[in-house]
Structures are given as structure tokens and as C-alpha cells.
Design a protein around this motif. Sequence first.
Motif, PDB file in Angstrom:
ATOM      1  N   PHE A 283     105.799 -32.687  -6.745  1.00 28.16           N
ATOM      2  CA  PHE A 283     106.488 -31.840  -7.718  1.00 28.16           C
ATOM      3  C   PHE A 283     106.356 -30.372  -7.350  1.00 28.16           C
ATOM      4  N   LEU A 284     105.158 -29.943  -7.010  1.00 19.88           N
ATOM      5  CA  LEU A 284     104.943 -28.527  -6.723  1.00 19.88           C
ATOM      6  C   LEU A 284     105.584 -28.088  -5.413  1.00 19.88           C
ATOM      7  N   VAL A 285     105.746 -29.014  -4.482  1.00 18.42           N
ATOM      8  CA  VAL A 285     106.507 -28.671  -3.273  1.00 18.42           C
ATOM      9  C   VAL A 285     107.955 -28.379  -3.651  1.00 18.42           C
ATOM     10  N   LYS A 286     108.528 -29.253  -4.463  1.00 15.12           N
ATOM     11  CA  LYS A 286     109.924 -29.066  -4.883  1.00 15.12           C
ATOM     12  C   LYS A 286     110.105 -27.811  -5.732  1.00 15.12           C
ATOM     13  N   GLN A 287     109.085 -27.468  -6.506  1.00 12.70           N
ATOM     14  CA  GLN A 287     109.183 -26.356  -7.450  1.00 12.70           C
ATOM     15  C   GLN A 287     108.281 -25.186  -7.027  1.00 12.70           C
ATOM     16  N   PHE A 288     108.098 -25.023  -5.737  1.00 11.12           N
ATOM     17  CA  PHE A 288     107.165 -24.008  -5.239  1.00 11.12           C
ATOM     18  C   PHE A 288     107.538 -22.611  -5.722  1.00 11.12           C
TER      19      PHE A 288
ATOM     20  N   PHE B 261      94.178 -24.825  -1.025  1.00  6.25           N
ATOM     21  CA  PHE B 261      95.186 -24.688  -2.076  1.00  6.25           C
ATOM     22  C   PHE B 261      96.043 -25.943  -2.015  1.00  6.25           C
ATOM     23  N   TYR B 262      96.261 -26.605  -3.171  1.00 10.39           N
ATOM     24  CA  TYR B 262      96.895 -27.909  -3.188  1.00 10.39           C
ATOM     25  C   TYR B 262      98.321 -27.858  -3.738  1.00 10.39           C
ATOM     26  N   LEU B 263      99.152 -28.711  -3.169  1.00  8.26           N
ATOM     27  CA  LEU B 263     100.481 -28.969  -3.717  1.00  8.26           C
ATOM     28  C   LEU B 263     100.670 -30.468  -3.839  1.00  8.26           C
ATOM     29  N   THR B 264     101.437 -30.881  -4.844  1.00 12.99           N
ATOM     30  CA  THR B 264     101.888 -32.264  -5.000  1.00 12.99           C
ATOM     31  C   THR B 264     103.383 -32.323  -4.697  1.00 12.99           C
TER      32      THR B 264
ATOM     33  N   GLY C  10      89.618 -36.650 -15.366  1.00 14.36           N
ATOM     34  CA  GLY C  10      89.685 -35.768 -14.215  1.00 14.36           C
ATOM     35  C   GLY C  10      90.050 -34.349 -14.577  1.00 14.36           C
ATOM     36  N   PRO C  11      89.832 -33.408 -13.659  1.00 16.06           N
ATOM     37  CA  PRO C  11      90.094 -32.008 -13.945  1.00 16.06           C
ATOM     38  C   PRO C  11      91.563 -31.632 -13.883  1.00 16.06           C
ATOM     39  N   HIS C  12      92.342 -32.283 -13.017  1.00 16.85           N
ATOM     40  CA  HIS C  12      93.744 -31.913 -12.819  1.00 16.85           C
ATOM     41  C   HIS C  12      94.438 -33.002 -12.000  1.00 16.85           C
ATOM     42  N   CYS C  13      95.761 -32.855 -11.821  1.00 19.82           N
ATOM     43  CA  CYS C  13      96.516 -33.900 -11.139  1.00 19.82           C
ATOM     44  C   CYS C  13      96.149 -33.997  -9.663  1.00 19.82           C
ATOM     45  N   TYR C  14      95.725 -32.891  -9.029  1.00 18.61           N
ATOM     46  CA  TYR C  14      95.296 -32.977  -7.635  1.00 18.61           C
ATOM     47  C   TYR C  14      94.166 -33.996  -7.502  1.00 18.61           C
ATOM     48  N   ALA C  15      93.236 -33.952  -8.441  1.00 19.14           N
ATOM     49  CA  ALA C  15      92.087 -34.843  -8.372  1.00 19.14           C
ATOM     50  C   ALA C  15      92.481 -36.295  -8.615  1.00 19.14           C
ATOM     51  N   PHE C  16      93.281 -36.565  -9.641  1.00 19.66           N
ATOM     52  CA  PHE C  16      93.560 -37.978  -9.898  1.00 19.66           C
ATOM     53  C   PHE C  16      94.573 -38.563  -8.916  1.00 19.66           C
ATOM     54  N   PHE C  17      95.441 -37.755  -8.327  1.00 20.52           N
ATOM     55  CA  PHE C  17      96.279 -38.282  -7.253  1.00 20.52           C
ATOM     56  C   PHE C  17      95.429 -38.621  -6.030  1.00 20.52           C
ATOM     57  N   ASP C  18      94.499 -37.757  -5.709  1.00 22.71           N
ATOM     58  CA  ASP C  18      93.626 -37.973  -4.553  1.00 22.71           C
ATOM     59  C   ASP C  18      92.598 -39.056  -4.844  1.00 22.71           C
TER      60      ASP C  18
END
Length: 215
Positions: free
Chosen positions: A138-143, A133-136, A109-117
Motif C-alpha cells: 500500500f505504501l509503495v503505491k501511495q508513497f 525505513f519500511y514500506l508495504t 503488534g506495534p504496526h502493520c510492518y511487524a505483523f506482515f513480517d
Amino acid sequence: MTRALPDDQTLTEEGALVAQNGKSLILACGALAREIIAVIDLNGWKHMDLKCLPAKLHLYPDQISDAVEAAVTQHSQAYDQIFVAYADCGTGGLLQARCEALGVKMIAGPHCYAFFDGNQTFADRGDAEMAAFYLTDFLVKQFDAFVWKPMGLDRHPQLRDMLFGNYETLIYLAQTENPDLDRQAKAAADRLGLAYERRFTGYGDLASHMKNWAS
């Protein structure tokens, strides 16, 4: 004179001592640590260890391949197998080529957004989410640490419209059911001037890859 070796060790042809103990190592992006630990614990995989590289390597994708190779080299003699919990992550195919050269498997996959989805699900949406624009979790916590400050928005908030003017929606790909993270993600969307959508993904293809690795 020959020397006896412990049951969990053997020698290579070059005489190097290596593990033969059924243990596997996952070398992961630090942004995936909580999710990987959760999947390991959920399945009771006592034979799988986790070591993480700094999550901030995502800010410097040109450094990821070298960091992964160094970690594989460092730990290769202690484990029967090593797996790399990164997708391409902006390396332009370089990480995949490096992993193939090292003989280790990585996540497709290209990135974690893709493999989580789910890689196929993410690809099927295609053009429909070009302005997302995507957040996971982790990225919500570390925005602030991974989005707001690296983009200079803490110092120059006027850059927001220039940087995010072509986005329409912030989509929070949630790995867990956590109302507090939902509120934080909505606040991030408001700060960026974007519409907000939450989509629960769980661990997606990460869990599938890990199950294949564990078998």
C-alpha cells in the motif's frame, strides 16, 4: 402482544433489535483493504464482511481510537462479532484499551510492518534494523500521498537529509509478487537516498489472526 422476529434477529434486554446471523465484521485500516479482501476470498469466508476506515488516519494516530469506537458502535447491532484490523499504530496502547472496553479483538503488534513480517520475527531483528525505513504494498503505491507530501518533501526537498539522515535502508515488505511495485519501491529508496532491500512477507500474522477470527 408479542411480535415474531426474523430467524436472524433477537432482542437485547433493553429491547434493541440485534443480528444473530453468524456474520462477522472486520473494521480495518484502509491501508489493509486489498490484503484483507484477498485473504477472505482465498478462504471463501462468506460470513465475513469488511468495512474500512480512512487510511489517512495513520497521519493522525490520536484520532484512531475514537474512529474505531464510533464504527463499532455504528455496526454492533448488525453483526454477531466485530474484529478490528489495526495494530497499535502509534496510539500508545490507547487503541488496545479502547477495544478491550468495547469487547472486540484487534491484531497484536506495534504496526502493520511487524505483523506482515511476523511480530516475533520483526521483534527478533530488533537493533539490527534500527536504521530501516519500511514500506508495504500500500505504501509503495501511495508513497507520494503518505510519505513524500505529508513530510513536505514535495515543497522542500532539502528536508530529505534532515528527515532521513539517520536511516540507511528502505526495506520493502512485499505482500505480493509484483515487479512493478518492486520498481516503484526501488525508486522511492533512490528518492530518499537509501539503500534498497525487498523482503517478501505475504500476509504474515494478518492471515493468522483472520483465520482465528473466522473459526
